[in-house]
Enzyme design. Structure first.
Site, mmCIF file in Angstrom:
data_model
loop_
_atom_site.group_PDB
_atom_site.id
_atom_site.type_symbol
_atom_site.label_atom_id
_atom_site.label_comp_id
_atom_site.label_asym_id
_atom_site.label_seq_id
_atom_site.Cartn_x
_atom_site.Cartn_y
_atom_site.Cartn_z
ATOM 1 N N ASP A 1 32.180 41.333 20.394
ATOM 2 C CA ASP A 1 32.773 42.655 20.581
ATOM 3 C C ASP A 1 34.124 42.681 19.866
ATOM 4 O OD1 ASP A 1 33.163 45.215 21.399
ATOM 5 O OD2 ASP A 1 33.484 44.764 23.510
ATOM 6 N N LYS B 1 26.436 38.495 20.655
ATOM 7 C CA LYS B 1 26.846 39.761 20.039
ATOM 8 C C LYS B 1 28.334 39.967 20.344
ATOM 9 C CE LYS B 1 25.575 44.642 19.622
ATOM 10 N NZ LYS B 1 26.935 45.172 19.797
ATOM 11 N N CYS C 1 56.932 41.585 57.263
ATOM 12 C CA CYS C 1 57.953 41.260 58.271
ATOM 13 C C CYS C 1 59.254 42.031 58.111
ATOM 14 C CB CYS C 1 58.236 39.754 58.253
ATOM 15 S SG CYS C 1 59.044 39.170 56.743
ATOM 16 N N TYR D 1 27.754 35.168 10.689
ATOM 17 C CA TYR D 1 26.380 35.014 11.155
ATOM 18 C C TYR D 1 25.319 35.498 10.167
ATOM 19 C CZ TYR D 1 27.817 39.740 12.457
ATOM 20 O OH TYR D 1 28.343 41.010 12.437
ATOM 21 N N CYS E 1 57.036 35.091 59.018
ATOM 22 C CA CYS E 1 56.248 36.065 58.255
ATOM 23 C C CYS E 1 54.779 35.661 58.390
ATOM 24 C CB CYS E 1 56.679 36.071 56.793
ATOM 25 S SG CYS E 1 55.832 37.323 55.786
ATOM 26 N N LYS F 1 21.777 44.415 25.264
ATOM 27 C CA LYS F 1 23.096 44.797 25.776
ATOM 28 C C LYS F 1 23.286 44.327 27.216
ATOM 29 C CE LYS F 1 25.571 47.503 23.936
ATOM 30 N NZ LYS F 1 26.780 47.302 23.124
ATOM 31 N N CYS G 1 59.338 36.931 49.572
ATOM 32 C CA CYS G 1 59.872 37.015 50.929
ATOM 33 C C CYS G 1 60.292 35.613 51.332
ATOM 34 C CB CYS G 1 58.811 37.559 51.892
ATOM 35 S SG CYS G 1 59.306 37.445 53.633
ATOM 36 N N CYS H 1 59.823 43.102 52.704
ATOM 37 C CA CYS H 1 58.505 42.503 52.873
ATOM 38 C C CYS H 1 57.615 43.449 53.670
ATOM 39 C CB CYS H 1 58.618 41.162 53.596
ATOM 40 S SG CYS H 1 57.015 40.413 53.965
ATOM 41 N N GLU I 1 21.532 34.865 19.179
ATOM 42 C CA GLU I 1 22.952 34.673 18.892
ATOM 43 C C GLU I 1 23.772 35.599 19.780
ATOM 44 O OE1 GLU I 1 22.949 33.624 14.164
ATOM 45 O OE2 GLU I 1 22.667 35.728 14.698
#
Length: 671
Positions: free
Chosen positions: A128, A126, A413, A229, A432, A317, A426, A410, A124
């Site tokens: 968090d 795990k 440029c 679970y 550019c 883990k 920009c 920018c 299953e």
């Protein structure tokens, strides 16, 4: 009196009906009424409760949160909640398996008349989040608590009642304690942070903080979820194996994560752990590993516990997907649309198996929302998901740091920047360099004009040495202009010219996508091509006309009209057409009705090696299939190529037919 009785009867009826709809929506992901119908039922119940002053014990109106609590009361669990021993790698997992085998063999040697079965395993996810322990008596939720030290936790019943996937009543009449995990879905966290005055740093802390908040209304605002679970304590029911317990949870309306897999061999468990690790980035919730348990309940009882852990289970883990590091600096990158994106440089740190040094910050609004304006030199949370550049979630401490200075010009440029919403732009589209290189790279990409061997390095080289400033310039390139370039031999030069020439035959939808019309993606450009059939018709369409098309709102319509009204765009298109670019709509094809895919809904995911996704979609449509972008219960087939992610996972969870062998897919296409 009759009126009061009728009101109570109607309230009971509404409570039962709304709770049933909540179960279908939040637990089964299968709503059976519209939001409007649901709201009408809910509003009627609220009105009756207000008029009568009565609230039934399992009324769904309790889920909005009540008064602020003065503190948390301690709660003693009926059965201890155990921690799990950890396996950091395969060697640890095999060592655990060896201990299990030895314990089973020892037991069987002492009890030859009643031997334990050979070990089999369940895997299953795990989660968090925050562990929950719920107590039900006579079918009603009477208490909810945190894990605490495993023996005594904190009572958080008002907070847990706000989680709509937690049943307030269940069909079982005995006394049980059910364990699960309170979580905040990542999509919910993202939506919450878009409008929150104080963004939440990560999903785990968001869930834990909400459930341990003395104001249940705050908990309700977080829109938490939960997966269950385990039955830790049971009076009136017992199970022979894990599968029976999972079935019991489902039958009693608990939300069980669909990823529960059973195996006879430890080698298959190892393979499953790798699959989970690969799919982990595509999940909409945090996991930090997987849990492996023995399936047989008699074996669990025989093996028992150490002082800390059950001997019959182990937690495998994974590499952390979230960690902290120091924010060192912030640079600014210019995209093909002129959008300026901040990119953070952080102190190198290992995360999910890779070394991270760069992180995204999305935009200046993101920086301000996450209180990072004065964060240089301080520790920050970062998260890696979906195999993209990691994201900074927020500050890990309250120490002030150096200021992130937003640019006024920018960085490429020198043009003054314009702020639109949370982004800086920009507007110097013609001169550019990063914008031009980005546009040309996008134009040549696979889903656009599909110019083979083209890359961003090619675009930069052509910009610098051949004065390619517009996609139309690509069609003016000659063998002589390429052969003298660095790393361009005769073979490479001819191959690029052949690919450019081949691109002239790309159909209208691909050409429209290649142009990079703001606020339009592949689906929109395909729809435009299918609807109008010609480039001139699209270029001449009005905003009002465009808004009459599916999924085209005011912003998209104005973007299309403004784009084609630009004189520079018109000149670029004229030159490309003059060079031989056809950009024609596809001719109607005769759709077959005798294929296995005829009349079916098909989803493509992952990377195919023989066919491109576009080619595969066209062939499926020619066979009478509807090619969809997302997986649902209405999906008939999922074609899964390499690196398939969340769509493949969802298909398996829903029991949709999956075709993972490309050779089999091609055979079914009739080729």
């Amino acid at each position: 009196m009759a009126t009061e009785r009728q009101a109570l009867e109607r309230m009971a009826q509404l409570t039962e009906e709304i709770n049933r709809h909540n179960y279908n929506y939040y637990t089964l992901d299968n709503p059976v009424v519209s939001d409007k119908e649901y709201d009408a039922l809910y509003d009627e119940l609220v009105r009756l409760e207000t008029e009568s002053g009565v609230v039934l014990p399992d009324s769904p109106t309790q889920r909005v949160g009540g008064e602020v609590l003065k503190g948390f009361e301690p709660h003693r669990h009926r059965a201890r909640l155990w921690s799990l021993d950890k396996a950091q790698d395969t060697d640890d997992l095999l060592a655990w398996r060896a201990r299990v085998d030895k314990a089973v063999a020892d037991y069987n040697a002492k009890n030859p008349d009643t031997p334990l079965p050979p070990p089999s395993y369940v895997v299953e996810l795990k989660f968090d989040g925050l562990t929950l322990n719920l107590t039900y008596e006579d079918g009603r939720l009477v208490q909810a608590a945190t894990r605490g030290n495993g023996v005594i936790g904190e009572a958080i019943l008002p907070q847990v009642k706000t989680i709509r996937s937690v049943p307030l009543t269940i069909p079982f009449d005995g006394i049980i304690e059910v364990q699960g995990e309170g979580i905040m879905n990542l999509s919910v966290l993202e939506a919450y942070n878009r409008t929150a005055a104080e963004p939440l740093k990560n999903a785990r802390n968001a869930a834990a903080g909400a459930l341990r908040n003395l104001n249940p209304r705050t908990t309700a605002e977080r829109k938490l979820n939960a997966f269950f679970y385990n039955v830790g304590y049971a009076d009136g029911v017992s199970f022979e194996n894990h599968a029976e317990m999972v079935t019991f949870l489902k039958e009693n309306r608990f939300r069980v994560n669909p990823h529960v897999r059973y195996f006879e061999r430890i080698e298959d468990v190892e393979a499953e752990l790798k699959l989970i690790a690969d799919r982990r980035p595509s999940l909409d919730y945090l996991i930090d590993g997987a849990v492996i348990k023995l399936t047989d309940m008699r074996t669990r009882e025989a093996l028992g516990y150490t002082d800390k852990f059950p001997r019959w289970a182990v937690a495998y883990k994974f590499e952390a997907e979230e960690t902290t590091t120091v924010l060192q600096s912030v640079g600014w990158e210019v995209g093909r649309t002129g959008k300026i994106t901040p990119v953070a440089r952080v102190e190198a740190v290992e995360l999910a198996g890779v070394t991270v040094q760069n992180c995204t910050l999305n935009n200046i609004g993101d920086i301000e929302r996450k209180n990072l304006k004065h964060a240089l030199g301080t520790r920050v949370y970062i998260r890696r998901s979906n195999d993209v550049i990691p994201e900074i979630l927020g500050k890990a401490d309250d120490e002030p740091g150096g200021e992130i200075v937003f640019p006024a010009e920018c960085p490429a440029c020198g043009t003054l920047l314009e702020q639109r919403g949370a982004h800086l732009f920009c507007n110097n589209k013609l001169d550019c360099k990063p914008q031009t290189v980005g546009r040309i790279t996008h134009f040549a990409s696979r889903d656009a004009m599909d110019i083979d061997t083209f890359s961003i390095m090619t675009a930069e080289q052509l910009y610098n040495s051949c004065e390619v400033r517009d996609p139309a310039d690509l069609y003016d390139l000659t063998y002589e202009s390429l052969i003298g370039l660095e790393r361009f031999g005769e073979k490479k030069a001819r191959k690029l010219l052949e690919a450019i020439d081949k691109s002239k035959g790309r159909e209208l939808a691909s050409f429209l996508f290649a142009l990079g019309i703001p606020n339009t993606g592949k689906a929109t450009t395909r729809m435009l091509a299918d609807h109008y059939g010609s480039l001139d018709a699209i270029m001449g369409a009005s905003a009002e006309e465009l808004q009459g098309l599916p999924d085209v709102g005011g912003i998209v319509a104005e973007s299309i009209v403004s784009f084609f009204a630009d004189a520079a765009v018109q000149e670029s298109i004229r030159r490309m057409r003059e060079a031989g670019v056809k950009a024609e709509g596809e001719q109607p094809i005769e759709v077959r009705t005798d294929s296995v895919f005829s009349g079916k809904t098909v989803v493509l995911t992952g990377t195919l090696s023989v066919l491109s996704r576009d080619e595969a979609a066209k062939k499926l449509e020619a066979l009478g299939a509807k090619v969809a972008g997302s997986v649902s219960k209405k999906t008939d087939y999922v074609i899964a190529g390499e690196s398939a992610g969340s769509k493949l996972t969802k298909a398996r969870d829903l029991g949709v037919t999956v075709i993972e062998e490309e050779a089999e897919f091609i055979r079914l296409l009739g080729e």
